[in-house]
Design a protein around this motif. Structure first.
Motif: not given
Length: 317
Positions: A20, A53, A132, A158
Motif C-alpha cells: 500500500s 493515502d 489501485t 482505496y
C-alpha cells in the motif's frame, strides 16, 4: 486462528501494508506531474488525496507492526490506542488539505482558461485506477488469509480512490471536450467536501476509541447470548466493553449458585470463556464471579443513574 497461524499471519499483513505504501508513492509521483502539467484542480485534489493515502498507508503499516507488540509492564492492555492518536493527527492534515483545495477551486470558478492536455490527465487517472484495482485484489487475498482489521480498513479506503480518479476523468472531459470550463473547479469543490467528510468520520472513530465507547448494541447482545447459554449460570450484570485499535475487551460479573464449591464455579467461568473465545476470538474477556443475588454497592453506573437496559440480564435454566 491458532497461535502459530497468528505468527505466520503477521508477515502477510505487513507485506500488504508495504504494498500500500509503495503504491501510494508511485501514484503520488505520477499525479504530481499530471497536476503540474494539466493545471487541473480536480487532479490537484486527487493528488492531495493520494498524499493522504500515503500517510494513511504508513499509519496502517505502523498499526500492523504495533499490533505484534505484546502488552508490557506500563501498557497492560496493549498499545492499540496509539492508532487512534495517529488517526487524529491525520485528521488535521486532511482538514488542512480540504480547505486548501476548496479555496483553490473557488478561485478557479472565476477563471476562463481551460485545463491543458486532458489526454495526459485522463491517461494518468486510468493508470491510477488500474494500479489501485491491482492493490485492492492483493489486499483482499491477504484479508482472506489473515483477517487483518487494519488492512481491511485500508482496502475500503482505496476503494473510494477508484471513484475519485473516475471523477477526475469526468472533470477533464467536461472541461476540454464539452467546453464546460467550470466543471473542473466544481469537481475540485466536491473532492474538498469529500475529504472533509472523511476527516469527520476518522475523527469520530478515533475519539470513540479514546473515550472507550461501548460496542454497538447488536454486538453486545450477540456476546451476551453466547455467555448466557452456559448451564449453571444464574445471571450477568456490569457488562462493559471497549475497543482499542484492532483489539476488543469485554468484562462482566457472572452470578452462580452460592452453595457450589470454588472449583465448580471456576470450571463454569472457564467454560463460558471457551464458548466466548470460539465465537469472538479477538476479544479479551475478564469475568468476575458473584454469588447469585449479590448486589454491588460501589458500582459507578448505578450511582450515576446511567444503567443501560441490558445491565442486568437474568437467565434461568
Amino acid at each position: 486462528m491458532t497461535q502459530e497461524e497468528r505468527r505466520l499471519a503477521l508477515p502477510l499483513a505487513t507485506r500488504a501494508a508495504l504494498a500500500s505504501v509503495a503504491m501510494a508513492l508511485f501514484l503520488l509521483a505520477l499525479k504530481g506531474f499530471a497536476a503540474w502539467h494539466t493545471g487541473s484542480v480536480a487532479m490537484l485534489g486527487s493528488l492531495a488525496d493520494t498524499g493522504l493515502d500515503l500517510l494513511a498507508s504508513l499509519v496502517t503499516l505502523y498499526g500492523v507492526r504495533l499490533a505484534a507488540t505484546p502488552a508490557d509492564h506500563d501498557h497492560r492492555f496493549g498499545h492499540g490506542k496509539a492508532e487512534a492518536l495517529a488517526a487524529l493527527f491525520q485528521v488535521g492534515l486532511i482538514t488542512a488539505s480540504a480547505a486548501g483545495i476548496g479555496w483553490r477551486a473557488l478561485m478557479a470558478l472565476g477563471e476562463t482558461a481551460p485545463t491543458q492536455d486532458a489526454e495526459f490527465g485522463i491517461g494518468v487517472s486510468i493508470v491510477a485506477i488500474g494500479a489501485t484495482v491491482l492493490l485492492l485484489w492483493y489486499q483482499r487475498r491477504i484479508i482472506r488469509q489473515t483477517g487483518s482489521v487494519a488492512i481491511m480498513a485500508d482496502n475500503v479506503h482505496y476503494q473510494s480512490d477508484v471513484l475519485l480518479n473516475g471523477s477526475v476523468i469526468a472533470a477533464l472531459i467536461l472541461d476540454q471536450y464539452l467546453g464546460w470550463h467550470g466543471a473542473d473547479a466544481l469537481f475540485g469543490i466536491a473532492i474538498a467536501a469529500w475529504l472533509a467528510w472523511g476527516a469527520f468520520q476518522a475523527s469520530s472513530n478515533a475519539i470513540d476509541q479514546l473515550m472507550d465507547k461501548e460496542w454497538p448494541e447488536d454486538q453486545r447482545s450477540a456476546f451476551l447470548d453466547i455467555a448466557a447459554r452456559q448451564p449453571g449460570l444464574r445471571g450477568i450484570h456490569d457488562f462493559r466493553t471497549r475497543r482499542s485499535g484492532s483489539h476488543d475487551f469485554a468484562q462482566f460479573h457472572m452470578e452462580v449458585d452460592p452453595t457450589i464449591t470454588v472449583a465448580r464455579a471456576h470450571d463454569l467461568v472457564e467454560s463460558v470463556e471457551r464458548n466466548l473465545k470460539r465465537a469472538f476470538p479477538k476479544v479479551e474477556v475478564l469475568i468476575h464471579l458473584d454469588p447469585e443475588g449479590h448486589v454491588d454497592t460501589d458500582n459507578p453506573l448505578v450511582e450515576a443513574d446511567v444503567t443501560p437496559h441490558w445491565f442486568s440480564k437474568r437467565v434461568g435454566y
